[in-house]
Design a protein around this motif. Structure first.
Motif, PDB file in Angstrom:
ATOM      1  N   PRO A  90       0.805  -1.228   0.000  1.00 21.06           N
ATOM      2  CA  PRO A  90       0.000   0.000   0.000  1.00 21.06           C
ATOM      3  C   PRO A  90       0.841   1.283   0.000  1.00 21.06           C
ATOM      4  CG  PRO A  90      -0.888  -1.544   1.596  1.00 21.06           C
ATOM      5  CD  PRO A  90       0.428  -2.083   1.142  1.00 21.06           C
ATOM      6  N   LEU A  91       2.104   1.183   0.382  1.00 22.70           N
ATOM      7  CA  LEU A  91       2.948   2.374   0.402  1.00 22.70           C
ATOM      8  C   LEU A  91       3.234   2.904  -1.001  1.00 22.70           C
ATOM      9  CD1 LEU A  91       5.431   1.456   3.263  1.00 22.70           C
ATOM     10  CD2 LEU A  91       3.425   2.938   3.357  1.00 22.70           C
ATOM     11  N   PHE A  92       2.989   2.107  -2.031  1.00 23.24           N
ATOM     12  CA  PHE A  92       3.130   2.611  -3.394  1.00 23.24           C
ATOM     13  C   PHE A  92       2.059   3.674  -3.685  1.00 23.24           C
ATOM     14  CE2 PHE A  92       5.590  -1.270  -3.790  1.00 23.24           C
ATOM     15  CZ  PHE A  92       6.687  -0.798  -4.490  1.00 23.24           C
ATOM     16  N   ILE A  93       0.897   3.531  -3.078  1.00 19.56           N
ATOM     17  CA  ILE A  93      -0.135   4.564  -3.204  1.00 19.56           C
ATOM     18  C   ILE A  93       0.320   5.825  -2.485  1.00 19.56           C
ATOM     19  CG2 ILE A  93      -2.549   5.139  -2.711  1.00 19.56           C
ATOM     20  CD1 ILE A  93      -3.089   2.075  -2.771  1.00 19.56           C
ATOM     21  N   LEU A  94       1.027   5.638  -1.369  1.00 17.29           N
ATOM     22  CA  LEU A  94       1.560   6.774  -0.621  1.00 17.29           C
ATOM     23  C   LEU A  94       2.541   7.585  -1.469  1.00 17.29           C
ATOM     24  CD1 LEU A  94       1.658   8.174   2.178  1.00 17.29           C
ATOM     25  CD2 LEU A  94       3.660   6.765   2.649  1.00 17.29           C
ATOM     26  N   GLY A  95       3.261   6.943  -2.363  1.00 24.24           N
ATOM     27  CA  GLY A  95       4.181   7.656  -3.245  1.00 24.24           C
ATOM     28  C   GLY A  95       3.458   8.699  -4.082  1.00 24.24           C
ATOM     29  N   ILE A  96       2.295   8.350  -4.578  1.00 28.80           N
ATOM     30  CA  ILE A  96       1.493   9.299  -5.356  1.00 28.80           C
ATOM     31  C   ILE A  96       1.019  10.431  -4.456  1.00 28.80           C
ATOM     32  CG2 ILE A  96      -0.585   9.552  -6.770  1.00 28.80           C
ATOM     33  CD1 ILE A  96      -0.231   6.537  -7.462  1.00 28.80           C
ATOM     34  N   ALA A  97       0.601  10.082  -3.241  1.00 31.12           N
ATOM     35  CA  ALA A  97       0.141  11.107  -2.296  1.00 31.12           C
ATOM     36  C   ALA A  97       1.260  12.076  -1.943  1.00 31.12           C
ATOM     37  CB  ALA A  97      -0.406  10.446  -1.030  1.00 31.12           C
ATOM     38  N   VAL A  98       2.478  11.581  -1.765  1.00 32.70           N
ATOM     39  CA  VAL A  98       3.608  12.452  -1.442  1.00 32.70           C
ATOM     40  C   VAL A  98       3.862  13.433  -2.581  1.00 32.70           C
ATOM     41  CG1 VAL A  98       6.126  12.473  -1.118  1.00 32.70           C
ATOM     42  CG2 VAL A  98       4.720  10.903   0.200  1.00 32.70           C
ATOM     43  N   GLY A  99       3.852  12.931  -3.810  1.00 30.56           N
ATOM     44  CA  GLY A  99       4.040  13.822  -4.954  1.00 30.56           C
ATOM     45  C   GLY A  99       2.968  14.892  -5.028  1.00 30.56           C
ATOM     46  N   LEU A 100       1.726  14.523  -4.760  1.00 30.06           N
ATOM     47  CA  LEU A 100       0.633  15.501  -4.801  1.00 30.06           C
ATOM     48  C   LEU A 100       0.716  16.481  -3.638  1.00 30.06           C
ATOM     49  CD1 LEU A 100      -2.331  13.215  -5.926  1.00 30.06           C
ATOM     50  CD2 LEU A 100      -1.073  14.884  -7.289  1.00 30.06           C
ATOM     51  N   PHE A 101       1.139  16.005  -2.454  1.00 27.03           N
ATOM     52  CA  PHE A 101       1.335  16.917  -1.318  1.00 27.03           C
ATOM     53  C   PHE A 101       2.388  17.968  -1.652  1.00 27.03           C
ATOM     54  CE2 PHE A 101      -0.453  13.850   1.924  1.00 27.03           C
ATOM     55  CZ  PHE A 101      -1.459  14.703   2.331  1.00 27.03           C
ATOM     56  N   GLU A 102       3.494  17.543  -2.231  1.00 30.60           N
ATOM     57  CA  GLU A 102       4.550  18.489  -2.602  1.00 30.60           C
ATOM     58  C   GLU A 102       4.027  19.504  -3.618  1.00 30.60           C
ATOM     59  OE1 GLU A 102       8.040  16.508  -3.956  1.00 30.60           O
ATOM     60  OE2 GLU A 102       8.409  15.545  -2.040  1.00 30.60           O
ATOM     61  N   TYR A 103       3.289  19.012  -4.579  1.00 31.52           N
ATOM     62  CA  TYR A 103       2.740  19.899  -5.606  1.00 31.52           C
ATOM     63  C   TYR A 103       1.796  20.918  -4.985  1.00 31.52           C
ATOM     64  CZ  TYR A 103       0.146  21.270  -9.816  1.00 31.52           C
ATOM     65  OH  TYR A 103      -0.451  21.969 -10.815  1.00 31.52           O
ATOM     66  N   ASP A 104       0.954  20.463  -4.051  1.00 28.22           N
ATOM     67  CA  ASP A 104       0.012  21.370  -3.404  1.00 28.22           C
ATOM     68  C   ASP A 104       0.730  22.376  -2.510  1.00 28.22           C
ATOM     69  OD1 ASP A 104      -2.828  22.104  -2.622  1.00 28.22           O
ATOM     70  OD2 ASP A 104      -1.954  21.609  -0.664  1.00 28.22           O
ATOM     71  N   ALA A 105       1.728  21.908  -1.769  1.00 31.33           N
ATOM     72  CA  ALA A 105       2.408  22.783  -0.816  1.00 31.33           C
ATOM     73  C   ALA A 105       3.268  23.836  -1.498  1.00 31.33           C
ATOM     74  CB  ALA A 105       3.266  21.945   0.130  1.00 31.33           C
ATOM     75  N   LEU A 106       3.881  23.495  -2.626  1.00 33.73           N
ATOM     76  CA  LEU A 106       4.838  24.408  -3.244  1.00 33.73           C
ATOM     77  C   LEU A 106       4.348  25.016  -4.547  1.00 33.73           C
ATOM     78  CD1 LEU A 106       8.009  22.273  -2.507  1.00 33.73           C
ATOM     79  CD2 LEU A 106       7.213  24.295  -1.273  1.00 33.73           C
TER      80      LEU A 106
END
Length: 164
Positions: A90-106
């Motif tokens: 399931p941590l592979f789904i987290l990889g997508i979430a991390v990328g989207l979090f970075e995109y949203d934050a910056l």
């Protein structure tokens, strides 16, 4: 043949011999087996550096986050054994979430709806990771919820229905 040509030819032959000998000893196959996750991790880090150095579009952070997390997960699987993927998938789904979090934050201006998608993906990751690590099936969870609901109804039967 001039002295420079002899030097270059000698160095070339020496390096070729070293490469062949190291290949024969299995050094390159070990490096390939041990460090292949760098194929994901290095581009992820380079995309992060590209964004932070050039201040390019924040959309570059989505693949950067995904590749970085995937590289780390592949390193974990490489050194812990491939059986670990049956637990951490399931941590592979987290990889997508991390990328989207970075995109949203910056990202500037802040992209609409990206944070919600990232939070949903993170929640899905947590739920799936819980089910995977505890080996609790959905049927078992449903049975537990029904039992809790039944106990609640039994204990609340003498009370007023207004609190329901």
């Amino acid at each position: 043949m001039s002295q420079n040509n002899r030097l270059v030819t000698g160095i070339f032959i020496l390096v070729a011999g070293i490469v062949i000998l190291l290949g024969k000893w299995g050094v390159f196959s070990f490096i390939g087996r041990a460090f292949w996750p760098l194929v994901f991790l290095i581009p992820g880090i380079l995309l992060h550096l590209y964004y932070f150095r050039k201040r390019e579009a924040a959309i570059w952070l989505v693949p950067a986050g995904i590749l970085s997390v995937y590289g780390i997960l592949f390193f974990i699987g490489n050194f812990a054994g491939s059986d670990v993927f049956s637990y951490i998938w399931p941590l592979f789904i987290l990889g997508i979430a991390v990328g989207l979090f970075e995109y949203d934050a910056l990202g500037s201006p802040r992209p609409q709806g990206i944070l919600l998608i990232a939070l949903i993906l993170m929640l899905v990751t947590i739920v799936l990771l819980f089910f995977t690590l505890t080996s609790v099936s959905l049927i078992t969870l449903l049975a537990i919820m029904l039992m809790i609901g039944g106990i609640w109804i039994i204990l609340a039967r003498g009370r007023s229905s207004r609190g329901w």
